[in-house]
Enzyme design. Structure first.
Site, short mmCIF file in Angstrom:
data_model
loop_
_atom_site.label_atom_id
_atom_site.label_comp_id
_atom_site.label_asym_id
_atom_site.label_seq_id
_atom_site.Cartn_x
_atom_site.Cartn_y
_atom_site.Cartn_z
N ASP A 20 0.82 -1.21 0.00
CA ASP A 20 0.00 0.00 0.00
C ASP A 20 0.86 1.26 0.00
O ASP A 20 2.06 1.22 0.30
CB ASP A 20 -0.93 -0.02 1.22
CG ASP A 20 -2.27 0.64 0.94
OD1 ASP A 20 -2.36 1.44 -0.01
OD2 ASP A 20 -3.24 0.37 1.68
N ASP B 127 -10.47 1.96 -3.69
CA ASP B 127 -10.84 1.59 -2.32
C ASP B 127 -12.34 1.38 -2.15
O ASP B 127 -12.77 0.87 -1.12
CB ASP B 127 -10.37 2.66 -1.34
CG ASP B 127 -8.96 2.42 -0.85
OD1 ASP B 127 -8.42 1.32 -1.09
OD2 ASP B 127 -8.39 3.33 -0.21
#
Length: 665
Positions: free
Chosen positions: A417, A476
């Site tokens: 990430d 997301d």
């Protein structure tokens, strides 16, 4: 490649439609333009290094150096590559331009500048420019924001520059992504389109320009801050690859070239396993019994990879602390991750782990020990700062911690990430090159470990990092309504097997919108499919439906991840087998209908001379109709591909935010 004229830096005469057999010498001679009044007294040429010295008053290729007046030294070409070497008039600088044309019709171009002078050179920019014809007068590129990536925007290309610049230290949620210039009105299936993408994961610019002099260009390059790239005598700077592609069959024609080229050059690892990610199931509330129950539910429905997300390392109870302290938290995991991994393996799944190696929490042991490794001192972003990977100590720390984890535990997958912009001027180049080096070292040491590029969703999806990762986290948001748009447009450049799409909870955690299970399943099917939902809270009926969906996904996976992606209009998209023997389409209703009887839907990509049977598959969606179309009531219909493409079929009247899956064989 035509042999260049003496001393002239070569120019690109044409990139676009196949010209067939052509005498290139004659083409080059015939392409010399007229000399207009009140202009330079020789024909204006747009060379590989256009500059003021050539009479080009648009944005130049090379800026920030004192050298001028480049002249050709040598040029070499083979069947699909070319290399051009040019030097400045004082011989202080040399630029080598590499060009590659793939069998699929994808053009790559980059420059390499070497400082042969006696003084340092502060480089402002070195960009690749490609000419586009006058008919390419409408632009399409992208903008967006967190959880709403790849939102298309169109504008006419008038005189001047339309420039998209990224200063995020990553491409960003508003990345221009793929800039297209085409005939006005081009769409997915029609129109001539020229497009460029910069294969780079840091700051960049991509632009289109139409000059009053008559030329149009598409260009791109790394966006360099003052002093960011300083070349000492003998040093070299290499630009990222500019990837360029032409289509005479609309936007889908771009994908028809890009997807097979990416598949051939990056060799995706197939089959793509069904993933369950724990993030929206448990967030930071991790403990072994809870995750064992979740793993049981995942195995029951057919999941193949179990990924433990954020919250596993020392002191990590929320997102305000502990980034950088990459050791398993003994308070939660007194025996390490071994018991959980064994539980997962015993149920036939492999194990993945979330990391965010490029960031550091101010509230962390690492920050306390090494404040000098922190790159930024401005406002925090998600209560975190950036770890300076260009500092040897910081780089070595991250590499050693990742190596320790991957050595101790049988980890098959890293979700890598990157949750914030850099917000520091002049560091993007060094941070991006350090990231690439770090990823390459991890892959070399652990070649069987797959890596997913996640950047607070889809803020770092590009062909530069794709050489080093196996999957992208597309966004997301798991809201299927938003995902329909995001996946459609991201998939113009990136093949579906690289794009993670997950089945989320009924009420989406990001948007709060509630969606039917059938709509969520149909949306997550077209990509690298997975689940991000607490399956222990699902009803037995829901789990049975999910298990049936996973079984269908596994059956369709060879088609979905090797076939040709097609898009008819806003209602229909699908994947057609390379041999056109079968296909799967999704008919999607994102909103209320514009007419009581919508127009028939047409099926692109099929062999016009073969017979196909069309039938519904999966869970049947809710409809708003007194009776279905006759062919659907009968259960199927068999027609020639030509008829399905030109006439199409009447559609069921789907309720808003519903999708019908159709198998065509």
């Amino acid at each position: 490649m035509v042999p260049p004229r003496p001393a002239a830096v070569p120019t690109i005469l044409h990139w676009g439609a196949d010209l067939g057999e052509c005498d290139l010498e004659t083409l080059a001679d015939s392409a010399v333009p007229a000399i207009p009044p009140s202009s330079i007294d020789v024909p204006l040429r747009l060379s590989l290094l256009p500059s003021l010295e050539e009479g080009w008053t648009g944005r130049p290729s090379l800026s920030g150096t004192p050298a001028a007046g480049f002249r050709l030294v040598s040029a070499h070409s083979s069947d699909n590559t070319a290399s051009v070497r040019a030097t400045s008039s004082d011989s202080s600088q040399e630029v080598i331009t590499e060009l590659e044309m793939s069998p699929e019709g994808v053009l790559r171009v980059r420059h390499r500048l070497t400082n042969h002078g006696t003084a340092d050179v502060d480089l402002s920019g070195l960009d690749v420019l490609l000419p586009i014809p006058a008919e390419a007068s409408e632009l399409l590129d992208f903008t967006g924001l967190w959880s709403h990536e790849r939102q298309p925007q169109r504008a006419p290309l008038r005189h001047g520059v339309w420039s998209r610049e990224s200063r995020h230290g990553r491409p960003g949620h508003d990345d221009a992504f793929l800039m297209m210039a085409g005939r006005p009105g081009f769409d997915f299936r029609h129109g001539r389109v020229w497009a460029v993408h910069l294969a780079w994961s840091g700051d960049k610019r991509i632009w289109a320009e139409r000059s009053a002099l008559g030329y149009g260009v598409l260009g791109a390059g790394e966006l360099l801050a003052p002093g960011e790239v300083r070349l000492a005598p003998g040093e070299t700077y290499e630009t990222p690859w500019l990837v360029a592609v032409f289509s005479d069959a609309g936007i889908d024609g771009l994908s028809d070239r890009l997807h097979p080229w990416i598949r051939a050059s990056s060799a995706p690892r197939l089959p793509r396993p069904v993933v369950l990610n724990t993030w929206e199931a448990v967030y930071f509330d991790q403990d072994l019994p809870t995750l064992e129950r979740l793993a049981d539910a995942a195995a029951e429905v057919g999941v193949e990879r179990f990924v433990l997300d954020d919250g596993w390392f020392t002191g990590r109870r929320d997102d305000k602390r502990a980034l950088g302290d990459w050791s398993v938290d003994p308070a939660i995991w007194p025996d390490g991750l071994h018991p959980l991994i064994k539980w997962v393996h015993d149920r036939g799944m492999d194990f993945g782990l979330w990391v965010e190696p490029e960031m550091i929490s101010p509230d962390s042991s690492l920050a306390a020990a090494h404040p000098d490794w922190i790159l930024d001192n401005g406002p925090t972003w998600r209560w975190q700062r950036v770890l300076d990977l260009s500092t040897p100590g910081a780089y070595d720390h991250v590499l050693s911690r990742l190596t320790a984890l991957l050595t101790e535990y049988p980890i098959a997958f890293l979700k890598w990430d990157h949750n914030r912009d850099l917000l520091v001027p002049g560091v993007s180049h060094r941070q991006t090159t350090a990231l690439y080096r770090l990823l390459a070292e991890v892959r070399t040491a652990f070649p069987d470990v797959e890596i997913e590029s996640c950047a607070s969703g889809g803020a770092r999806i590009d062909l530069g990092i794709l050489e080093l990762v196996d999957r992208f986290w597309t966004s997301d948001t798991n809201d299927p309504l938003d995902r329909q748009r995001i996946q459609r447009w991201t998939g113009v450049l990136i093949p579906p097997e690289y794009l993670g799409g997950h089945l989320g909870a009924a009420t989406a955690h990001v948007t709060g919108r509630t969606s039917a299970l059938e709509f969520r399943l149909a949306t997550a099917l077209f990509g690298s499919a997975g689940i991000e939902w607490d399956l222990t809270a699902a009803t037995p009926a829901e789990r049975a439906e999910i298990a049936a969906w996973i079984a269908e996904y596994k059956r369709l996976r060879p088609l979905l991840h090797t076939g040709v992606v097609v898009r008819a209009d806003d209602r229909l998209h699908g994947v057609v087998a390379q041999d056109r023997s079968r296909a799967v389409y999704a008919l999607v209703a994102t909103g209320s209908p514009a007419a009581a009887l919508p127009p028939p839907v047409r099926f692109p990509g099929l062999d016009p001379d073969r017979l196909y049977t069309v039938r519904p598959i999966g869970t049947q969606p809710r409809v708003v109709q007194d009776a279905p179309p006759a062919w659907l009531a009968a259960g199927s219909v068999t027609l020639p591909g030509r008829v399905l493409a030109e006439v199409g079929l009447p559609v069921p009247l789907l309720a808003p935010e519903r999708a019908l899956l159709l198998a065509v064989e």
